[in-house]
Design an enzyme around this catalytic site. Structure first.
Site, PDB file in Angstrom:
ATOM      1  N   ASP A 120       0.824  -1.207   0.000  1.00 29.57           N
ATOM      2  CA  ASP A 120       0.000   0.000   0.000  1.00 29.57           C
ATOM      3  C   ASP A 120       0.863   1.263   0.000  1.00 29.57           C
ATOM      4  O   ASP A 120       1.982   1.257   0.511  1.00 29.57           O
ATOM      5  CB  ASP A 120      -0.928  -0.016   1.228  1.00 29.57           C
ATOM      6  N   ASN A 167     -10.913  -2.594  -5.428  1.00 33.71           N
ATOM      7  CA  ASN A 167     -10.145  -1.681  -6.297  1.00 33.71           C
ATOM      8  C   ASN A 167     -10.803  -1.472  -7.669  1.00 33.71           C
ATOM      9  O   ASN A 167     -10.484  -0.512  -8.371  1.00 33.71           O
ATOM     10  CB  ASN A 167      -8.700  -2.160  -6.476  1.00 33.71           C
TER      11      ASN A 167
HETATM   12  C1  IPE Z   1      -5.492  -2.750  -0.369  1.00 33.59           C
HETATM   13  O1  IPE Z   1      -5.100  -1.420  -0.561  1.00 33.59           O
HETATM   14  C2  IPE Z   1      -5.430  -3.487  -1.649  1.00 33.59           C
HETATM   15  C3  IPE Z   1      -4.103  -3.632  -2.238  1.00 33.59           C
HETATM   16  C4  IPE Z   1      -2.977  -3.288  -1.706  1.00 33.59           C
HETATM   17  C5  IPE Z   1      -4.090  -4.240  -3.532  1.00 33.59           C
HETATM   18  P1  IPE Z   1      -6.155  -0.255  -0.680  1.00 33.59           P
HETATM   19  O2  IPE Z   1      -5.390   1.016  -0.708  1.00 33.59           O
HETATM   20  O3  IPE Z   1      -7.105  -0.503  -1.772  1.00 33.59           O
HETATM   21  O4  IPE Z   1      -6.938  -0.406   0.714  1.00 33.59           O
HETATM   22  P2  IPE Z   1      -7.971   0.546   1.461  1.00 33.59           P
HETATM   23  O5  IPE Z   1      -9.182   0.623   0.620  1.00 33.59           O
HETATM   24  O6  IPE Z   1      -7.313   1.858   1.636  1.00 33.59           O
HETATM   25  O7  IPE Z   1      -8.220  -0.135   2.765  1.00 33.59           O
HETATM   26  C1  IPE Z   2      -1.513   0.259  -3.358  1.00 40.22           C
HETATM   27  O1  IPE Z   2      -1.301   1.620  -3.392  1.00 40.22           O
HETATM   28  C2  IPE Z   2      -1.694  -0.327  -4.732  1.00 40.22           C
HETATM   29  C3  IPE Z   2      -3.060  -0.752  -5.031  1.00 40.22           C
HETATM   30  C4  IPE Z   2      -4.068  -0.729  -4.205  1.00 40.22           C
HETATM   31  C5  IPE Z   2      -3.295  -1.254  -6.372  1.00 40.22           C
HETATM   32  P1  IPE Z   2      -2.504   2.650  -3.432  1.00 40.22           P
HETATM   33  O2  IPE Z   2      -2.840   2.890  -4.844  1.00 40.22           O
HETATM   34  O3  IPE Z   2      -3.619   2.183  -2.571  1.00 40.22           O
HETATM   35  O4  IPE Z   2      -1.834   3.943  -2.807  1.00 40.22           O
HETATM   36  P2  IPE Z   2      -2.470   4.940  -1.742  1.00 40.22           P
HETATM   37  O5  IPE Z   2      -2.975   4.119  -0.607  1.00 40.22           O
HETATM   38  O6  IPE Z   2      -3.563   5.661  -2.443  1.00 40.22           O
HETATM   39  O7  IPE Z   2      -1.340   5.831  -1.353  1.00 40.22           O
HETATM   40 MG    MG Z   3      -4.081   2.425  -0.603  1.00 43.79          MG
END
Ligand code: IPE
Ligand code: IPE
Ligand code: MG
Length: 251
Positions: A22, A70
């Protein structure tokens, strides 16, 4: 040998590490860039995590790359992530072969774009006899969806008299999850400071040790993984027993 590596107790290492990768968006934003720039810069962290685990003979690494939730992101970002998945798998295949990595995937894979499904199936097939480490990508993965899917498949077998309701147990449920060929998670790492599970491996993490770090995923390196493993090794996994019982079995 480097200091951190030397401190790792090879008899007490996790066998299965799961990572919620993340913070890509925030990493990019911090550099004044678009979110997708963060996703594009996630590969080094993935490589170092897999390489370091492999070096320590940790057999299973599972990476949360795309959740069922996602899909609700802007189309532009979803499309970019899917094409990044395809290009990364293609680019890394020779490396997976060279490093003896078996690639695996969990999730509602049928919901991925056709070309992503094709490339993924190809990489999984090409690497199926590799044996150093199993690198699992969670794609369109949600633990609740996985459990719903398992219940449907078990129910069908009950209706067809292949499974007796009274015989349903944890083992049968395990074998109907996407992770049927993986052991339980020992250590779960989440980057970017968020302290939540976000629908990842709910069943499989029932007794996992959880480790949270502020490091944003594109900055995650070998050192950070070693820190997580060292932290894990300082914990006492009691599985419901008392500390005294655990000490007795250790002696
Ligand atoms: C969780 O990250 C999913 C992945 C890392 C693929 P998100 O960034 O989508 O999670 P939330 O929604 O903030 O909890
Ligand atoms: C994790 O990084 C990757 C995926 C969920 C695909 P994020 O895209 O959630 O990055 P933040 O949480 O917005 O910084
Ligand atoms: Mg995230």
């Amino acid at each position: 040998m480097e200091e951190k590596l030397r401190r790792i107790n090879l008899h007490k290492k996790p066998n299965h590490i799961a990572v919620i990768m993340d913070g890509n968006g925030r990493w990019a934003k911090g550099k004044g860039m678009q979110r997708v720039f963060g996703h594009r810069n996630a590969l080094t962290a993935i490589r170092e995590t897999a390489d370091t685990a492999s070096e320590l003979d940790i057999e299973y690494v599972t990476l949360y790359a795309f959740s069922t939730e996602n899909w609700n992101r802007p189309k532009l970002e979803v499309d970019a992530l899917m094409s990044l998945l395809v290009s990364t798998l293609k680019k890394e295949l020779p490396e997976f072969m060279r490093k003896n990595v078996r690639v695996n995937a969990i999730g509602d894979l049928n919901s991925l774009p056709a070309n992503a499904q094709r490339v993924l199936a190809h990489v999984i097939d090409q690497t199926k006899d590799n044996s150093k480490i199993t690198l699992t990508f969670a794609l369109s993965y949600g633990a609740r969806e996985e459990i719903v899917n398992a219940i449907k498949n078990i129910s069908k077998k009950v209706v067809n008299n292949e499974i007796d309701i009274e015989k349903i147990n944890e083992k049968i449920i395990n074998t109907h999850l996407y992770t049927f060929n993986l052991p339980d998670v020992d250590l779960m790492i989440r980057t970017s400071g968020e302290q939540r599970i976000s629908n990842f491996l709910l069943w499989q993490m029932a007794y996992a040790e959880l480790y949270f770090t502020e490091v944003l995923w594109p900055d995650f390196r070998r050192e950070d993984l070693l820190d997580a493993i060292l932290d894990y090794q300082n914990r006492e996994r009691r599985f419901g027993k008392t500390s005294e019982q655990i000490e007795e079995t250790n002696e």
